[in-house]
Motif scaffolding. Structure first.
Motif, PDB file in Angstrom:
ATOM      1  N   UNK A 177       0.829  -1.202   0.000  1.00 40.76           N
ATOM      2  CA  UNK A 177       0.000   0.000   0.000  1.00 40.76           C
ATOM      3  C   UNK A 177       0.868   1.260   0.000  1.00 40.76           C
ATOM      4  N   UNK A 178       0.328   2.306  -0.571  1.00 46.06           N
ATOM      5  CA  UNK A 178       1.017   3.609  -0.527  1.00 46.06           C
ATOM      6  C   UNK A 178       1.161   4.066   0.928  1.00 46.06           C
ATOM      7  N   UNK A 179       0.208   3.693   1.771  1.00 50.29           N
ATOM      8  CA  UNK A 179       0.245   4.099   3.182  1.00 50.29           C
ATOM      9  C   UNK A 179       1.495   3.580   3.888  1.00 50.29           C
ATOM     10  N   UNK A 180       1.888   2.338   3.590  1.00 49.27           N
ATOM     11  CA  UNK A 180       3.094   1.799   4.242  1.00 49.27           C
ATOM     12  C   UNK A 180       4.349   2.496   3.727  1.00 49.27           C
ATOM     13  N   UNK A 181       4.306   2.970   2.477  1.00 50.21           N
ATOM     14  CA  UNK A 181       5.443   3.724   1.939  1.00 50.21           C
ATOM     15  C   UNK A 181       5.574   5.064   2.650  1.00 50.21           C
ATOM     16  N   UNK A 182       4.433   5.707   2.905  1.00 51.39           N
ATOM     17  CA  UNK A 182       4.439   6.960   3.661  1.00 51.39           C
ATOM     18  C   UNK A 182       4.943   6.701   5.082  1.00 51.39           C
ATOM     19  N   UNK A 183       4.463   5.621   5.669  1.00 52.35           N
ATOM     20  CA  UNK A 183       4.886   5.238   7.021  1.00 52.35           C
ATOM     21  C   UNK A 183       6.412   5.159   7.099  1.00 52.35           C
ATOM     22  N   UNK A 184       7.022   4.485   6.119  1.00 53.25           N
ATOM     23  CA  UNK A 184       8.484   4.330   6.100  1.00 53.25           C
ATOM     24  C   UNK A 184       9.186   5.683   5.936  1.00 53.25           C
ATOM     25  N   UNK A 185       8.657   6.504   5.041  1.00 58.30           N
ATOM     26  CA  UNK A 185       9.313   7.799   4.775  1.00 58.30           C
ATOM     27  C   UNK A 185       9.200   8.766   5.934  1.00 58.30           C
TER      28      UNK A 185
END
Length: 323
Positions: A91-99
């Motif tokens: 999900x894009x949400x997990x990418x945001x979480x990481x960033x």
């Protein structure tokens, strides 16, 4: 006392490239005047070639966190509404979480097209009220420029890219409609209307596809369903349209926005309008409008806001909240 999901921060991000209506005159049989009179749109932003939905979302999230005076460590969950995620998964949400450097909690995407942010807000509220999270970052982010058919003048001039975000925090209220926070929500969908607004491709059909829309039919459903869902959300909160300080609608088309306000018996002076600058940014349009509305000095603490949206599915809904 009653738990409430209160907005404590808001922010947005728009890609640098601004595309004026006149740009389309070079490639399509259209004019600036034609686009303005039918949609109210004057310009929109397009993401750069190397800019993805999660990039836009991360920037909006950082702005919302800064506005709230919080860091990623203070957030328990991310709910990201999008129909244009970077990858099939994750999900894009997990990418945001990481960033953001957030290594605890959880993150997931919600897909309800233009109604996505209302669905995400309702889900985030449920997470807070059920005790699963105390602070939730709710994001709407889209790169609809990636799914346009640039030969279809009825659709490609309407959409833009962008992202907006809110931070919701659990606070205690009195359990009345005077409380700050989300007071009521209403969600709906009816899959029989798929052919009115859809993308003719996807993972299991092995193509990316382009957005297809029967504009007149969508318009016909929009005004009636948007006014109705807003009224239901207000009724659930023990309120009516006379109590509303601001309608913050999905920014799809100025005629739909005007028609909905009229049906609700409210003047356009009580409506936050950003469609002229952003075009239709799908799930990003409501948080973008909330952020811009606060930035302009229109939205103030204590204001009663009703926000409503309709998108492909068809999916539609509303949220009544006190800022």
């Amino acid at each position: 006392m009653a738990g409430r999901s209160v907005v404590v921060g808001v922010g947005h991000y728009l890609p640098e490239r601004v595309v004026q209506n006149a740009e389309f005159e070079n490639t399509l049989e259209t004019t600036d005047e034609w686009i303005r009179t039918r949609s109210g749109i004057e310009r929109r932003h397009f993401a750069a070639e190397d800019e993805t939905t999660s990039d836009l979302a991360t920037n909006a999230a950082k702005a919302a966190l800064a506005d709230a005076g919080l860091t990623a460590d203070d957030i328990d969950a991310i709910v990201l509404a999008t129909s244009t995620a970077d990858l099939t998964f994750p999900s894009a949400a997990t990418m945001v979480q990481a960033r953001l450097g957030m290594t605890r909690g959880f993150a997931f995407d919600v897909q309800a097209v233009c109604a996505g942010f209302v669905f995400a807000l309702s889900n985030a509220n449920a997470l807070i009220l059920s005790g699963q999270a105390k602070r939730v970052l709710v994001i709407g982010a889209e790169t609809f420029s990636r799914i346009m058919d640039w030969t279809d003048r009825s659709t490609c001039v309407l959409f833009g890219d962008g992202a907006g975000a809110l931070v919701l925090e659990e606070q205690q209220g009195q359990g009345t409609s005077d409380d700050r926070g989300i007071l009521a929500t209403d969600l709906n969908s009816d899959g029989r209307y798929k052919d009115l607004l859809y993308v003719d491709g996807g993972v299991s059909t092995q193509s990316t596809g382009h957005l297809r829309m029967q504009g007149n039919q969508v318009f016909r459903h929009a005004v009636e369903k948007l006014a109705k869902t807003a009224e239901i959300a207000l009724e659930r909160a023990g309120l009516n349209s006379d109590d509303v300080d601001w309608i913050v609608p999905h920014q799809a088309n100025i005629r739909i926005i005007q028609g909905t306000a009229k049906k609700m018996g409210l003047p356009m002076d009580n409506v936050i309008v950003t469609v002229q600058d952003h075009g239709n940014t799908s799930a990003a349009s409501i948080p973008l409008a909330l952020s811009v509305g606060k930035q302009r000095g229109q939205i103030k603490q204590g204001d009663l806001i009703v926000t409503e949206a309709i998108g492909g599915g068809l999916a539609w809904g509303a949220v009544a909240l006190r800022w």
